[in-house]
Design a protein around this motif. Structure first.
Motif, PDB file in Angstrom:
ATOM      1  N   PRO A   1       5.755  -6.727   0.981  1.00 45.63           N
ATOM      2  CA  PRO A   1       5.752  -5.378   0.406  1.00 45.63           C
ATOM      3  C   PRO A   1       6.886  -5.206  -0.607  1.00 45.63           C
ATOM      4  O   PRO A   1       7.870  -5.950  -0.605  1.00 45.63           O
ATOM      5  CB  PRO A   1       5.961  -4.466   1.621  1.00 45.63           C
ATOM      6  CG  PRO A   1       5.597  -5.300   2.806  1.00 45.63           C
ATOM      7  CD  PRO A   1       5.936  -6.716   2.435  1.00 45.63           C
TER       8      PRO A   1
ATOM      9  N   TRP B   1       6.383   0.521  -0.232  1.00 43.38           N
ATOM     10  CA  TRP B   1       5.438  -0.114   0.683  1.00 43.38           C
ATOM     11  C   TRP B   1       6.104  -0.758   1.878  1.00 43.38           C
ATOM     12  O   TRP B   1       5.425  -1.088   2.859  1.00 43.38           O
ATOM     13  CB  TRP B   1       4.547  -1.089  -0.065  1.00 43.38           C
ATOM     14  CG  TRP B   1       3.333  -0.375  -0.583  1.00 43.38           C
ATOM     15  CD1 TRP B   1       3.124   0.122  -1.831  1.00 43.38           C
ATOM     16  CD2 TRP B   1       2.187  -0.012   0.189  1.00 43.38           C
ATOM     17  NE1 TRP B   1       1.924   0.768  -1.893  1.00 43.38           N
ATOM     18  CE2 TRP B   1       1.320   0.693  -0.669  1.00 43.38           C
ATOM     19  CE3 TRP B   1       1.792  -0.221   1.510  1.00 43.38           C
ATOM     20  CZ2 TRP B   1       0.099   1.205  -0.250  1.00 43.38           C
ATOM     21  CZ3 TRP B   1       0.578   0.277   1.938  1.00 43.38           C
ATOM     22  CH2 TRP B   1      -0.252   0.980   1.063  1.00 43.38           C
TER      23      TRP B   1
ATOM     24  N   LYS C   1       5.798   2.292   4.156  1.00 45.21           N
ATOM     25  CA  LYS C   1       4.387   2.596   4.363  1.00 45.21           C
ATOM     26  C   LYS C   1       3.726   1.551   5.259  1.00 45.21           C
ATOM     27  O   LYS C   1       2.957   1.884   6.176  1.00 45.21           O
ATOM     28  CB  LYS C   1       3.654   2.671   3.028  1.00 45.21           C
ATOM     29  CG  LYS C   1       3.969   3.910   2.202  1.00 45.21           C
ATOM     30  CD  LYS C   1       3.152   3.924   0.915  1.00 45.21           C
ATOM     31  CE  LYS C   1       3.418   5.166   0.094  1.00 45.21           C
ATOM     32  NZ  LYS C   1       2.606   5.190  -1.151  1.00 45.21           N
ATOM     33  N   ALA C   2       4.020   0.273   5.008  1.00 45.98           N
ATOM     34  CA  ALA C   2       3.445  -0.789   5.842  1.00 45.98           C
ATOM     35  C   ALA C   2       3.942  -0.685   7.281  1.00 45.98           C
ATOM     36  O   ALA C   2       3.194  -0.965   8.230  1.00 45.98           O
ATOM     37  CB  ALA C   2       3.791  -2.156   5.256  1.00 45.98           C
TER      38      ALA C   2
ATOM     39  N   TRP D   1      -3.186   6.182   1.191  1.00 51.69           N
ATOM     40  CA  TRP D   1      -2.229   5.386   0.426  1.00 51.69           C
ATOM     41  C   TRP D   1      -2.873   4.237  -0.333  1.00 51.69           C
ATOM     42  O   TRP D   1      -2.283   3.717  -1.286  1.00 51.69           O
ATOM     43  CB  TRP D   1      -1.152   4.842   1.370  1.00 51.69           C
ATOM     44  CG  TRP D   1      -0.232   5.906   1.890  1.00 51.69           C
ATOM     45  CD1 TRP D   1       0.033   7.111   1.310  1.00 51.69           C
ATOM     46  CD2 TRP D   1       0.539   5.862   3.099  1.00 51.69           C
ATOM     47  NE1 TRP D   1       0.916   7.821   2.070  1.00 51.69           N
ATOM     48  CE2 TRP D   1       1.255   7.081   3.174  1.00 51.69           C
ATOM     49  CE3 TRP D   1       0.692   4.920   4.107  1.00 51.69           C
ATOM     50  CZ2 TRP D   1       2.118   7.372   4.237  1.00 51.69           C
ATOM     51  CZ3 TRP D   1       1.547   5.199   5.157  1.00 51.69           C
ATOM     52  CH2 TRP D   1       2.260   6.418   5.223  1.00 51.69           C
TER      53      TRP D   1
ATOM     54  N   ARG E   1      -3.904   0.620  -1.542  1.00 53.16           N
ATOM     55  CA  ARG E   1      -3.133  -0.625  -1.584  1.00 53.16           C
ATOM     56  C   ARG E   1      -2.378  -0.693  -2.894  1.00 53.16           C
ATOM     57  O   ARG E   1      -2.813  -0.129  -3.901  1.00 53.16           O
ATOM     58  CB  ARG E   1      -4.052  -1.854  -1.479  1.00 53.16           C
ATOM     59  CG  ARG E   1      -4.840  -1.966  -0.218  1.00 53.16           C
ATOM     60  CD  ARG E   1      -5.413  -3.378  -0.044  1.00 53.16           C
ATOM     61  NE  ARG E   1      -6.264  -3.781  -1.150  1.00 53.16           N
ATOM     62  CZ  ARG E   1      -7.583  -3.673  -1.156  1.00 53.16           C
ATOM     63  NH1 ARG E   1      -8.206  -3.142  -0.126  1.00 53.16           N
ATOM     64  NH2 ARG E   1      -8.288  -4.087  -2.189  1.00 53.16           N
ATOM     65  N   PRO E   2      -1.246  -1.388  -2.926  1.00 53.94           N
ATOM     66  CA  PRO E   2      -0.555  -1.585  -4.205  1.00 53.94           C
ATOM     67  C   PRO E   2      -1.467  -2.305  -5.185  1.00 53.94           C
ATOM     68  O   PRO E   2      -2.321  -3.106  -4.797  1.00 53.94           O
ATOM     69  CB  PRO E   2       0.654  -2.454  -3.842  1.00 53.94           C
ATOM     70  CG  PRO E   2       0.840  -2.273  -2.380  1.00 53.94           C
ATOM     71  CD  PRO E   2      -0.527  -2.034  -1.812  1.00 53.94           C
TER      72      PRO E   2
ATOM     73  N   LEU F   1      -2.354  -6.738   2.980  1.00 57.12           N
ATOM     74  CA  LEU F   1      -2.148  -5.466   3.667  1.00 57.12           C
ATOM     75  C   LEU F   1      -2.311  -5.629   5.172  1.00 57.12           C
ATOM     76  O   LEU F   1      -1.538  -5.068   5.957  1.00 57.12           O
ATOM     77  CB  LEU F   1      -3.141  -4.433   3.139  1.00 57.12           C
ATOM     78  CG  LEU F   1      -3.050  -3.031   3.747  1.00 57.12           C
ATOM     79  CD1 LEU F   1      -1.712  -2.388   3.403  1.00 57.12           C
ATOM     80  CD2 LEU F   1      -4.195  -2.155   3.268  1.00 57.12           C
TER      81      LEU F   1
ATOM     82  N   TRP G   1       0.788  -7.476   6.554  1.00 59.57           N
ATOM     83  CA  TRP G   1       1.948  -6.597   6.654  1.00 59.57           C
ATOM     84  C   TRP G   1       1.888  -5.765   7.935  1.00 59.57           C
ATOM     85  O   TRP G   1       2.871  -5.658   8.670  1.00 59.57           O
ATOM     86  CB  TRP G   1       2.012  -5.647   5.461  1.00 59.57           C
ATOM     87  CG  TRP G   1       2.185  -6.294   4.126  1.00 59.57           C
ATOM     88  CD1 TRP G   1       2.501  -7.608   3.875  1.00 59.57           C
ATOM     89  CD2 TRP G   1       2.036  -5.675   2.845  1.00 59.57           C
ATOM     90  NE1 TRP G   1       2.551  -7.838   2.525  1.00 59.57           N
ATOM     91  CE2 TRP G   1       2.270  -6.665   1.872  1.00 59.57           C
ATOM     92  CE3 TRP G   1       1.712  -4.384   2.437  1.00 59.57           C
ATOM     93  CZ2 TRP G   1       2.208  -6.397   0.499  1.00 59.57           C
ATOM     94  CZ3 TRP G   1       1.651  -4.099   1.074  1.00 59.57           C
ATOM     95  CH2 TRP G   1       1.897  -5.102   0.118  1.00 59.57           C
TER      96      TRP G   1
ATOM     97  N   GLY H   1       3.144  -7.681  -5.163  1.00 58.96           N
ATOM     98  CA  GLY H   1       4.236  -7.733  -4.217  1.00 58.96           C
ATOM     99  C   GLY H   1       5.179  -8.854  -4.583  1.00 58.96           C
ATOM    100  O   GLY H   1       5.149  -9.392  -5.675  1.00 58.96           O
TER     101      GLY H   1
END
Length: 330
Positions: free
Chosen positions: A59, A63, A66-67, A168, A170-171, A179, A182, A317
């Motif tokens: 991350p 993130w 968040k993760a 949220w 994903r990035p 994801l 994580w 990431g």
């Protein structure tokens, strides 16, 4: 998203709750008794580390927290509570409590996503819960207050995690494999100290228990959660959660096929109701996938291990250097 492609997404996402429907049989038939925290730890952390090694993405920025939050809700709290309820409740009663998930998701989606629940979705969730009750409640047995509380808390935790996962997303450039890794790693690390503090040293494992844990970590967790989080990114939270009744239906079928349990006409009618509600919940139109808006297609993708799922390359990431293949050869 075309109707054909959406059907494929729904079918692949549905494999996750079908896989989770095997958890009760594996837990009760193969795993050591009264070790819910150790079972949760072995299920989560090895799978998370495996996916991290495969994705080689960490991350970045917001993130990290968040993760951690998603990992705590979807894994760190959900797994121990799930196994605690599995050990303390008959599978039927735990499944009935878990079938309330779609209704919880509808409420949380209204609070967190600003989505007013559609009457059809509310009816589908209620009918699904009724159908599951008809299938499994006969075997519910004596009420265990702690087990019921654990089952409800696990359902609430997973429902909140599902809604936040969609909120949220994903990035950019990070796929479901990363994801999932994580969250499983974060959740496993949260469970680890609690497991050793409460339950002590790991139990001795026979061949059946070792095989059961391997199945839970690889198929039931690594692959299933990769499919699940991929599906949440393409379906609405309500649609994804309305696939949940497939889990107790799978458990009921396994109870009949593997454990020799009988299925009455009432149970079969309930299964038909629950399955019909699950199908009806997938008929809502799905908006196009936001992260594909600039590309129009999933180009330059890499497969999610052992599932054939395509995910975007890990450009969003921090790349982790690949491990030396000779490092753990001993």
């Amino acid at each position: 998203m075309s109707a054909h492609r959406r059907a494929a997404v729904v079918a692949l996402t549905a494999l996750a709750p079908v896989s989770w429907g095997t958890t009760y049989v594996v837990t009760t038939e193969f795993l050591p008794p009264e070790r819910p925290l150790f079972t949760a730890l072995v299920r989560a952390l090895p799978a998370g580390l495996l996916l991290l090694a495969a994705a080689r993405v960490l991350p970045r920025g917001a993130w990290w927290w968040k993760a951690t939050v998603l990992g705590a809700l979807n894994i760190g709290a959900f797994f121990p509570l799930l196994f605690l309820s599995a050990y303390r409740l008959p599978g039927g009663l735990a499944a009935v409590v878990g079938s309330m998930g779609p209704l919880l998701v509808l409420g949380l989606s209204a609070l967190l996503l600003g989505r007013r629940p559609a009457l059809r979705d509310v009816l589908a969730g209620a009918v699904a819960a009724l159908g599951v009750s008809m299938v499994v409640l006969k075997a519910a047995g004596t009420l265990d207050t702690l087990g019921v509380a654990a089952a409800f808390a696990s359902t609430a935790s997973m429902s909140a995690g599902t809604v936040l996962t969609q909120k949220w997303g994903r990035p950019e450039g990070v796929g479901p494999l990363a994801l999932t890794g994580w969250q499983l790693t974060a959740g496993g690390l949260l469970i680890a100290p609690l497991a050793f503090l409460v339950e002590g040293a790991p139990p001795a494992l026979d061949a059946g228990a070792a095989g059961g844990y391997a199945y839970l970590a690889l198929v039931n967790t690594a692959v299933a959660y990769c499919l699940w989080f991929r599906g949440i990114g393409r379906l609405t939270a309500t649609q994804a959660t309305l696939l949940g009744p497939l889990s107790p239906l799978t458990a009921a079928v396994l109870g009949w096929a593997v454990l020799g349990e009988s299925l009455t006409a009432l149970q079969l009618a309930g299964a038909a109701l629950a399955f019909g509600a699950t199908v009806a919940g997938q008929l809502t139109s799905v908006p196009a996938r936001r992260r594909d808006r600039a590309r129009g297609r999933d180009a330059d993708t890499v497969p999610c291990p052992r599932s054939g799922i395509l995910e975007a390359p890990p450009s969003g990431g921090t790349r982790v250097a690949p491990a030396d293949p000779r490092g753990d050869a001993r």
